[in-house]
Scaffold this active site. Structure first.
Site, short mmCIF file in Angstrom:
data_model
loop_
_atom_site.label_atom_id
_atom_site.label_comp_id
_atom_site.label_asym_id
_atom_site.label_seq_id
_atom_site.Cartn_x
_atom_site.Cartn_y
_atom_site.Cartn_z
N GLY A 277 0.98 -1.37 -0.06
CA GLY A 277 -0.07 0.10 -0.19
C GLY A 277 0.93 1.27 0.28
O GLY A 277 2.02 1.08 0.11
N ASP A 278 0.03 2.36 0.04
CA ASP A 278 0.81 3.62 0.04
C ASP A 278 0.45 4.35 1.26
O ASP A 278 -0.61 4.35 1.67
CB ASP A 278 0.31 4.55 -1.15
N PHE A 279 1.44 4.79 1.96
CA PHE A 279 1.06 5.26 3.45
C PHE A 279 0.44 6.56 3.43
O PHE A 279 0.17 7.00 4.62
CB PHE A 279 2.41 4.91 4.44
N HIS B 111 12.06 11.36 8.14
CA HIS B 111 12.84 12.20 7.70
C HIS B 111 12.97 12.52 6.28
O HIS B 111 13.27 13.62 5.66
CB HIS B 111 14.55 11.88 7.99
C1 LIG Z 1 14.77 4.99 3.48
S1 LIG Z 1 13.52 3.51 3.17
C2 LIG Z 1 13.53 2.76 4.71
C3 LIG Z 1 13.73 1.57 4.88
C4 LIG Z 1 13.56 0.62 6.21
N1 LIG Z 1 12.45 1.01 7.15
C5 LIG Z 1 15.00 0.86 7.04
O1 LIG Z 1 14.88 1.70 7.94
O2 LIG Z 1 15.86 0.45 6.33
C6 LIG Z 1 12.16 3.84 2.66
C7 LIG Z 1 11.09 2.83 2.69
O3 LIG Z 1 9.60 3.69 2.38
C8 LIG Z 1 9.00 3.09 1.22
N2 LIG Z 1 8.01 4.01 0.70
C9 LIG Z 1 8.34 5.18 0.22
N3 LIG Z 1 7.23 5.77 0.00
C10 LIG Z 1 6.21 5.31 0.46
C11 LIG Z 1 4.71 5.24 0.41
N4 LIG Z 1 4.14 6.07 -0.06
N5 LIG Z 1 4.11 4.18 0.84
C12 LIG Z 1 4.83 2.85 1.57
N6 LIG Z 1 5.89 2.76 1.56
C13 LIG Z 1 6.94 3.79 1.00
C14 LIG Z 1 10.04 2.81 0.37
O4 LIG Z 1 9.78 1.89 -0.59
C15 LIG Z 1 11.41 2.04 1.22
O5 LIG Z 1 11.32 0.96 1.34
#
Ligand SMILES: C[S@@+](CC[C@H](N)C(=O)[O-])C[C@H]1O[C@@H](n2cnc3c(N)ncnc32)[C@H](O)[C@@H]1O
Length: 335
Positions: free
Chosen positions: A222-224, A242
């Site tokens: 999903g999309d958060f 961040h």
């Molecule tokens: C910087 S990574 C962090 C991954 C992990 N939590 C970590 O700390 O290593 C950001 C994650 O958020 C996910 N993400 C980005 N936008 C998103 C959205 N709108 N909905 C769901 N997930 C999303 C990306 O696919 C990615 O896996």
């Protein structure tokens, strides 16, 4: 006696950094993982021009990234473990991204500081992530690089948060699933869900299967920002807040609050800046990276996060160091 040495060392730090990133991008450590090679063989395999090859390799020896004995170059124990693309412990995915993209973006720091605007062209940014998410092999390598870095954070959270009081945990923006897997391994009574964009699902499932945890760890795509979060007793967000401006940060914290039952716990972990904003240079420079890379993202202190958590309704908010530059901010929804 005063000396400019420390200033000059920091000022020239980018020389060594660029040499290391170039070596990762060229695949040097992956070649050397197969066995030691002399100058001619390395140059041939990586298509290096003779003019710079010897200085480049010997500089990496001087920087402690390679060994050289009897004219043969080889990896150090650490570069062999962490910079060989063929090992699961590879963390070079992030460094490849730094080499191909972030390094160039950092070049525009004065412009970013003058304008307050990100320096990644939006098309470039879009193309980078669109290409990443369209290519399962590249996406897997990128996500597994994150795992290399975030696995330790998951294990530290498992040890420092009172999971004995809870039965389920949801990791929002879970990437490959390092945190849910670490939490489920440490606490056999827990079920864990990873939430991320749908293309991440198959990669998450393979990682969970490798750890034999399919019965307790599952994926929810999903999309958060658009979709509701599945409910869980504890919600985790690692290196998510961040990326976003203050309004989105508060929106995500409120979304977590709404998805939790009374008494539920919320944990965000980041390279948290120290409250005095003078010690954690990595966290502060991470925040500068967010200026360069995102529309409105920034890193923050534990005190900043405490205010946002309390505004959202969380109580008993606290901060605990995890490992390296990472700390977590936790809070509880009133019972
Ligand atoms: C910087 S990574 C962090 C991954 C992990 N939590 C970590 O700390 O290593 C950001 C994650 O958020 C996910 N993400 C980005 N936008 C998103 C959205 N709108 N909905 C769901 N997930 C999303 C990306 O696919 C990615 O896996």
């Amino acid at each position: 006696m005063s000396s400019p040495e420390a200033i000059l060392q920091l000022a020239h730090g980018y020389w060594g950094s660029r040499a290391l990133l170039a070596a990762v991008e060229l695949g040097l450590f992956t070649e050397l993982a197969e066995g030691p090679l002399d100058l001619g063989a390395v140059s041939e395999r990586l298509s290096l021009h003779p003019r710079g090859a010897r200085d480049f390799l010997d500089a990496l020896v001087a920087l402690g990234m390679l060994e050289r004995a009897d004219g043969l170059y080889s990896n150090t124990a650490d570069t062999d473990l962490f910079l060989d693309r063929n090992k699961p412990s590879y963390v070079g995915g992030l460094l490849e991204m730094a080499s191909q993209r972030l390094y160039r973006i950092w070049d525009a720091l004065p412009e970013a500081l003058r304008t307050g605007r990100r320096q990644s062209e939006s098309n470039d940014e879009h193309d980078f992530f669109a290409a990443l998410y369209a290519d399962p092999a590249r996406l897997e390598s990128f996500l597994s690089a994150m795992t290399g870095l975030s696995h330790a954070a998951g294990a530290a959270i498992a040890a420092k948060f009172p999971f004995d009081r809870y039965e389920s945990v949801l990791d929002v923006g879970c990437a490959q699933g390092a945190a849910p897997v670490a939490l489920a391994k440490a606490h056999p009574h827990l079920t864990a869900t990873g939430f991320d964009l749908p293309p991440v699902g198959p990669i998450f499932d393979r990682y969970v299967a490798r750890h034999g945890l399919e019965d307790r760890v599952s994926f929810h795509g999903g999309d958060f920002f658009k979709d509701p979060l599945p409910s869980a007793d504890v919600i985790v967000m690692g290196h998510i807040l961040h990326d976003w401006g203050l309004d989105e940060k508060k929106q995500l914290i409120a979304k977590a609050y709404d998805a939790l039952p009374p008494g539920g716990g919320f944990i965000a972990y980041e390279a948290l800046i120290d409250d005095e904003r003078r010690a954690n240079a990595f966290g502060l420079l991470m925040s500068v990276t967010m200026l360069l890379e995102t529309e409105a993202g920034f890193d923050f202190t534990g005190a900043d996060a405490r205010g946002w958590y309390e505004d959202a309704g969380f109580e008993n908010v606290g901060v605990a160091h995890l490992n390296g530059p990472d700390s977590m901010v936790f809070g509880f929804k009133p019972a």
